[in-house]
Design a protein around this motif. Structure first.
Motif, PDB file in Angstrom:
ATOM      1  N   GLU A  15      56.006 -60.269   5.019  1.00  0.00           N
ATOM      2  CA  GLU A  15      56.811 -60.784   3.454  1.00  0.00           C
ATOM      3  C   GLU A  15      56.096 -60.692   2.600  1.00  0.00           C
ATOM      4  OE1 GLU A  15      59.087 -58.631   2.817  1.00  0.00           O
ATOM      5  OE2 GLU A  15      59.557 -58.599   5.189  1.00  0.00           O
ATOM      6  N   ASN A  16      55.067 -62.049   2.982  1.00  0.00           N
ATOM      7  CA  ASN A  16      54.429 -62.210   1.047  1.00  0.00           C
ATOM      8  C   ASN A  16      52.411 -61.949   1.558  1.00  0.00           C
ATOM      9  OD1 ASN A  16      55.819 -64.413   0.116  1.00  0.00           O
ATOM     10  ND2 ASN A  16      55.042 -66.214   1.502  1.00  0.00           N
ATOM     11  N   GLN A  17      52.182 -61.033   3.225  1.00  0.00           N
ATOM     12  CA  GLN A  17      51.520 -60.494   3.329  1.00  0.00           C
ATOM     13  C   GLN A  17      51.146 -59.347   2.571  1.00  0.00           C
ATOM     14  OE1 GLN A  17      48.173 -61.644   3.928  1.00  0.00           O
ATOM     15  NE2 GLN A  17      48.753 -63.200   3.605  1.00  0.00           N
ATOM     16  N   LYS A  18      52.633 -58.211   2.704  1.00  0.00           N
ATOM     17  CA  LYS A  18      52.713 -56.597   2.041  1.00  0.00           C
ATOM     18  C   LYS A  18      52.607 -56.755   0.832  1.00  0.00           C
ATOM     19  CE  LYS A  18      55.100 -54.415   6.285  1.00  0.00           C
ATOM     20  NZ  LYS A  18      56.706 -53.563   6.222  1.00  0.00           N
ATOM     21  N   HIS A  19      51.341 -55.603   0.370  1.00  0.00           N
ATOM     22  CA  HIS A  19      51.662 -55.741  -1.347  1.00  0.00           C
ATOM     23  C   HIS A  19      51.727 -54.222  -1.423  1.00  0.00           C
ATOM     24  CE1 HIS A  19      48.689 -59.568  -1.554  1.00  0.00           C
ATOM     25  NE2 HIS A  19      48.104 -58.839  -0.017  1.00  0.00           N
ATOM     26  N   PRO A  20      52.248 -53.098  -2.206  1.00  0.00           N
ATOM     27  CA  PRO A  20      52.515 -52.602  -2.645  1.00  0.00           C
ATOM     28  C   PRO A  20      51.674 -51.548  -3.056  1.00  0.00           C
ATOM     29  CG  PRO A  20      53.164 -53.961  -5.373  1.00  0.00           C
ATOM     30  CD  PRO A  20      52.601 -55.067  -3.812  1.00  0.00           C
ATOM     31  N   LEU A  21      51.597 -50.284  -2.824  1.00  0.00           N
ATOM     32  CA  LEU A  21      50.623 -48.982  -2.897  1.00  0.00           C
ATOM     33  C   LEU A  21      50.589 -48.877  -4.908  1.00  0.00           C
ATOM     34  CD1 LEU A  21      52.097 -47.503   0.299  1.00  0.00           C
ATOM     35  CD2 LEU A  21      50.159 -48.741   0.457  1.00  0.00           C
ATOM     36  N   TYR A 232      43.338 -58.375  12.115  1.00  0.00           N
ATOM     37  CA  TYR A 232      44.391 -59.193  13.009  1.00  0.00           C
ATOM     38  C   TYR A 232      42.784 -60.369  13.308  1.00  0.00           C
ATOM     39  CZ  TYR A 232      47.012 -61.388  16.918  1.00  0.00           C
ATOM     40  OH  TYR A 232      47.230 -62.344  17.892  1.00  0.00           O
ATOM     41  N   PHE A 233      43.055 -61.716  13.084  1.00  0.00           N
ATOM     42  CA  PHE A 233      42.046 -62.794  14.878  1.00  0.00           C
ATOM     43  C   PHE A 233      42.043 -63.469  15.918  1.00  0.00           C
ATOM     44  CE2 PHE A 233      41.332 -62.203   9.591  1.00  0.00           C
ATOM     45  CZ  PHE A 233      40.366 -61.787   9.770  1.00  0.00           C
ATOM     46  N   LYS A 234      42.031 -63.026  17.254  1.00  0.00           N
ATOM     47  CA  LYS A 234      42.368 -64.056  18.202  1.00  0.00           C
ATOM     48  C   LYS A 234      42.622 -65.497  17.682  1.00  0.00           C
ATOM     49  CE  LYS A 234      39.127 -61.665  20.128  1.00  0.00           C
ATOM     50  NZ  LYS A 234      38.472 -61.226  21.698  1.00  0.00           N
ATOM     51  N   ASP A 235      41.956 -65.930  17.167  1.00  0.00           N
ATOM     52  CA  ASP A 235      42.172 -67.486  16.978  1.00  0.00           C
ATOM     53  C   ASP A 235      43.596 -67.748  16.218  1.00  0.00           C
ATOM     54  OD1 ASP A 235      41.190 -66.596  14.738  1.00  0.00           O
ATOM     55  OD2 ASP A 235      39.181 -67.765  14.812  1.00  0.00           O
ATOM     56  N   ASP A 236      42.718 -68.880  15.392  1.00  0.00           N
ATOM     57  CA  ASP A 236      44.007 -69.639  14.196  1.00  0.00           C
ATOM     58  C   ASP A 236      44.558 -68.308  13.070  1.00  0.00           C
ATOM     59  OD1 ASP A 236      42.719 -71.218  13.548  1.00  0.00           O
ATOM     60  OD2 ASP A 236      43.601 -73.080  14.021  1.00  0.00           O
ATOM     61  N   ARG A 237      43.151 -68.047  12.809  1.00  0.00           N
ATOM     62  CA  ARG A 237      43.082 -67.441  11.149  1.00  0.00           C
ATOM     63  C   ARG A 237      44.457 -66.500  10.869  1.00  0.00           C
ATOM     64  NH1 ARG A 237      37.226 -65.343  10.813  1.00  0.00           N
ATOM     65  NH2 ARG A 237      37.802 -65.115  13.374  1.00  0.00           N
ATOM     66  N   GLN A 238      45.125 -66.444   9.352  1.00  0.00           N
ATOM     67  CA  GLN A 238      46.137 -65.988   8.888  1.00  0.00           C
ATOM     68  C   GLN A 238      45.768 -63.925   9.193  1.00  0.00           C
ATOM     69  OE1 GLN A 238      48.403 -67.147   5.956  1.00  0.00           O
ATOM     70  NE2 GLN A 238      48.058 -65.801   5.170  1.00  0.00           N
ATOM     71  N   ALA A 239      46.297 -63.694  10.319  1.00  0.00           N
ATOM     72  CA  ALA A 239      46.806 -62.443   9.772  1.00  0.00           C
ATOM     73  C   ALA A 239      46.368 -61.467   8.275  1.00  0.00           C
ATOM     74  CB  ALA A 239      47.188 -61.052  10.742  1.00  0.00           C
ATOM     75  N   ILE A 240      45.554 -60.426   8.137  1.00  0.00           N
ATOM     76  CA  ILE A 240      46.118 -59.414   6.723  1.00  0.00           C
ATOM     77  C   ILE A 240      46.545 -58.476   6.794  1.00  0.00           C
ATOM     78  CG2 ILE A 240      45.386 -59.074   4.554  1.00  0.00           C
ATOM     79  CD1 ILE A 240      42.550 -61.105   5.774  1.00  0.00           C
ATOM     80  N   VAL A 241      47.590 -58.260   6.117  1.00  0.00           N
ATOM     81  CA  VAL A 241      48.846 -56.725   6.163  1.00  0.00           C
ATOM     82  C   VAL A 241      48.438 -55.883   5.349  1.00  0.00           C
ATOM     83  CG1 VAL A 241      50.494 -55.809   7.218  1.00  0.00           C
ATOM     84  CG2 VAL A 241      49.686 -57.320   8.704  1.00  0.00           C
ATOM     85  N   ILE A 242      47.988 -54.434   5.319  1.00  0.00           N
ATOM     86  CA  ILE A 242      48.574 -53.442   3.999  1.00  0.00           C
ATOM     87  C   ILE A 242      49.729 -52.899   4.785  1.00  0.00           C
ATOM     88  CG2 ILE A 242      46.227 -52.561   4.262  1.00  0.00           C
ATOM     89  CD1 ILE A 242      46.573 -51.981   0.979  1.00  0.00           C
TER      90      ILE A 242
END
Length: 709
Positions: A15-21, A232-242
């Motif tokens: 929810e926090n990673q989605k941003h309005p178009l 997407y990162f295969k380690d423990d970094r946070q993924a970023i989604v749009i």
């Protein structure tokens, strides 16, 4: 591969990673060339693209495998041994073998010879995706599962996440050599270090059914889905989604931006920290199937119904000034309060204020009181703001005509019109006449020279100079009394350059010899000139910006755009201005800024290569690329390839058959070279290519042969 499973769960809040178009996404017009049936592309539906190690462009279409070599398109199909004319997927390995997925199986083409050598695989069936894992091993995504295939033809089915025959629509290998797969039943997953790893469910839900992959920044993987994109990162970094505008069909990471083919458009996305943001839309109203970037930084776009688009790597050399609604730019005039832009539909000044809307404004200048004087098609106007527009009313014939140029000079305002040269001061107006009392005629341009003299360029009445109160005619160089003089420029070392008729020349000083002379094939050599010194002269022409070397007297670069959409036609003598490290260019298509350092850094093009040689009506012996034929009535046709994808449509070739031709041919368009019935002797065909932007290539030997009695 031993099956083990793991599900890494990087911190992610969908929810926090989605941003309005954005509601209104900016449309950016980059230099783009389209290839379609007019270029012999057999189908405007292109499923996939690939770039071989030798630089050729390959396209998968439903009517054959297509190769573009910079000169011609060639199509391969069942008549050439391929399994099917329906080509779905392509991949190139490190030995320059092209793996071709068709409707009915896998074919492998060895490309390290003039003619591709076909190696068939025993694998049969539809292949939607191919990923090269090594020179001898490829992974195939098919409607019935994922398979590993060796170049020898051996293949086996692989179990993916306990789904042995699941449909796999896309495969991909990342920089760490992990294998990625996507399908409606498997979602997105990757195999690394003997384990299958599934993408966490919350990420899968955020982007929808996965459809494509691309290598992203910082070892991240870009995954496109029906409703979004994730880095997407295969380690423990946070993924970023749009959230995406539409289902994503293809992805590319280039220029530090994400290029996303989605729905019926190509869009770009920036990444800042943990946020992705849509920035613009490039190609609207066409479905994107695949994206590739080549060594020239061109982005190649496969579309579903419009063929192939190539977004030029020259986009890094210049940028367009958008949101200028005054038409073509006729003049760029510096002032104490910023540049004044004159256009075919008005004038723009002081923080985008507009005046004289709908009027063609050829030139403008600001006086010491901050008042702007504009030479327009409707005569002379003046204003301080858009509410203070006033036509300059006079009975003076020269000033009453349609204006072309205006300049402040020694306390006077000089205005060039179709009827002559007028002068305005506090006492009134008068026409500037020659020493016989005659009008100067059509005054096209005015230039304050290096010795603080006013130079007057006319159309049809030559070049004049106002020195004190004396108007003298200049007859130096190749000027004639009736020359059309378009533009003038001078260097810091007081060298004066003029563009007149079909030539550009230097006069140093007046009535002395000319050191620099360029004669052009165009009737107008240049509409505008700019001389920054350092042996360079910039000329704005009807076909782009030309950079000349004034020491060598030769052309270095021509920046133009052959797409037909983005015309590079300069307008008047005032349409070039220095602007920091850029050159501002007023064009019929608007205002552009050219990064001169980047333009000067364009390298010379590669040497041309032999594409095909065809002998007719003779027996040919071939040994180690050396041909032998008998004397007689025969014909040889030689085609070249030129893997230079910046301005190849404007390139010209020059050739010489050593042993027959005494001199090089004249330059001509890239085409078939033909010779017939040569006498007995040994021959070598040499060729070189001239690129407007890159200069002359090295000389290449295309063929060598003997004609024996």
């Amino acid at each position: 591969m031993q099956q083990q499973y793991a599900s890494p769960s990087p911190f992610f809040d969908s929810e926090n990673q989605k941003h309005p178009l954005p509601k209104d996404l900016k449309k950016t017009d980059l230099p783009t060339r389209w290839f379609n049936r007019e270029n012999n592309l057999p189908s405007t539906q292109v499923h996939a693209l690939e770039i071989s190690m030798d630089g050729r462009i390959w396209a998968a279409t439903p009517t054959g495998l297509v190769c573009y070599n910079g000169v011609t398109f060639e199509t391969f199909g069942p008549k050439d041994g391929l399994s099917s004319h329906g080509i779905r997927s392509l991949a190139i390995d490190h030995k320059n073998n092209l793996w071709v997925g068709t409707d009915f199986g896998l074919d492998i083409l060895e490309l390290n010879s003039h003619e591709p050598i076909l190696r068939k695989s025993r694998f049969k069936g539809t292949i939607d995706s191919i990923t090269i894992m090594s020179d001898n091993l490829a992974i195939l995504g098919t409607p019935t599962g994922v398979f590993s295939v060796k170049k020898t033809g051996k293949f086996k089915s692989l179990n993916v996440c306990t789904k042995p025959h699941a449909q796999i629509t896309r495969t991909f290998r990342d920089e760490e050599h992990a294998l990625w797969i996507a399908g409606p039943d498997t979602g997105a997953a990757y195999f690394q270090q003997g384990k299958w790893h599934s993408i966490p469910a919350n990420i899968q839900n955020a982007i929808g059914a996965p459809s494509c992959f691309a290598q992203g920044p910082e070892d991240g993987i870009l995954i496109g889905g029906n409703s979004g994109i994730v880095l997407y990162f295969k380690d423990d970094r946070q993924a970023i989604v749009i959230q995406s505008f539409a289902p994503v069909s293809s992805l590319l990471y280039a220029d530090n931006l994400i290029w996303s083919g989605e729905g019926d458009s190509l869009r770009r996305i920036s990444i800042h920290g943990s946020t992705m943001t849509y920035i613009d839309q490039l190609i609207p109203k066409t479905n994107i199937r695949d994206l590739r970037v080549d060594e020239f930084r061109n982005v190649w776009v496969a579309t579903d119904e419009d063929g192939i688009a190539r977004i030029s790597g020259l986009r890094h050399i210049y940028k367009s000034q958008e949101q200028i609604d005054i038409g073509g730019i006729l003049s760029i005039s510096p002032s104490a309060r910023g540049s004044i832009l004159c256009g075919s539909r008005g004038v723009l000044f002081q923080k985008n204020q507009k005046a004289l809307r709908g009027i063609k404004v050829w030139d403008a200048v600001m006086d010491a009181n901050g008042r702007i004087w504009a030479a327009t098609e409707n005569g002379l106007h003046s204003f301080t703001n858009s509410m203070d527009e006033q036509p300059y009313l006079t009975h003076e014939s020269a000033l009453a005509g349609p204006g072309r140029c205006v300049v402040n000079f020694k306390g006077y305002l000089y205005v060039g019109t179709l009827r002559g040269l007028g002068r305005i001061d506090g006492a009134g107006t008068q026409e500037v006449l020659d020493n016989s009392g005659a009008s100067l005629g059509y005054v096209y341009s005015l230039h304050i020279g290096p010795h603080n003299d006013l130079w007057i360029a006319t159309l049809g009445n030559g070049l004049w100079r106002l020195k004190g109160d004396i108007v003298e005619k200049i007859s130096a160089g190749h000027l004639t009394p009736t020359s059309n003089v378009y533009a003038l420029a001078h260097s810091k070392s007081f060298e004066m350059y003029i563009a007149h008729d079909d030539m550009i020349e230097q006069i140093e000083p007046i009535h002395s010899h000319q050191n620099f002379l360029i004669k052009t094939p165009e009737p107008v050599a240049a509409w505008s000139l700019h001389c920054p010194g350092n042996g360079r002269l910039y000329a704005g022409t009807s076909n782009g910006l030309v950079v000349y070397d004034t020491n060598a007297g030769s052309m270095l670069h021509r920046l133009a755009d052959g797409s037909g959409k983005d015309q590079w036609e300069f307008t008047t003598s005032r349409s070039i201005q220095a602007h920091g490290k850029y050159i501002a260019c007023g064009l019929s298509s608007g205002l552009k800024f050219i990064d001169i350092d980047k333009l000067e850094s364009v390298k010379s093009p590669p040497a041309p290569l032999l594409s095909k040689i065809k002998w007719q009506n003779t027996q040919v012996k071939l040994k180690k690329n050396f041909f032998t034929v008998k004397t007689g009535k025969w014909r040889v046709e030689i085609d070249l390839q030129f893997r230079w994808y910046l301005d190849e449509s404007d390139c010209q070739m020059q050739y010489q058959l050593v042993g027959f031709d005494d001199n090089w041919s004249s330059f001509e368009a890239l085409n078939t070279i033909t010779y017939t019935s040569l006498p007995e002797g040994r021959y070598r065909l040499l060729c070189r290519v001239l690129s407007p932007i890159g200069g002359l290539s090295e000389i290449a030997q295309l063929a060598e042969f003997d004609v024996a009695a």
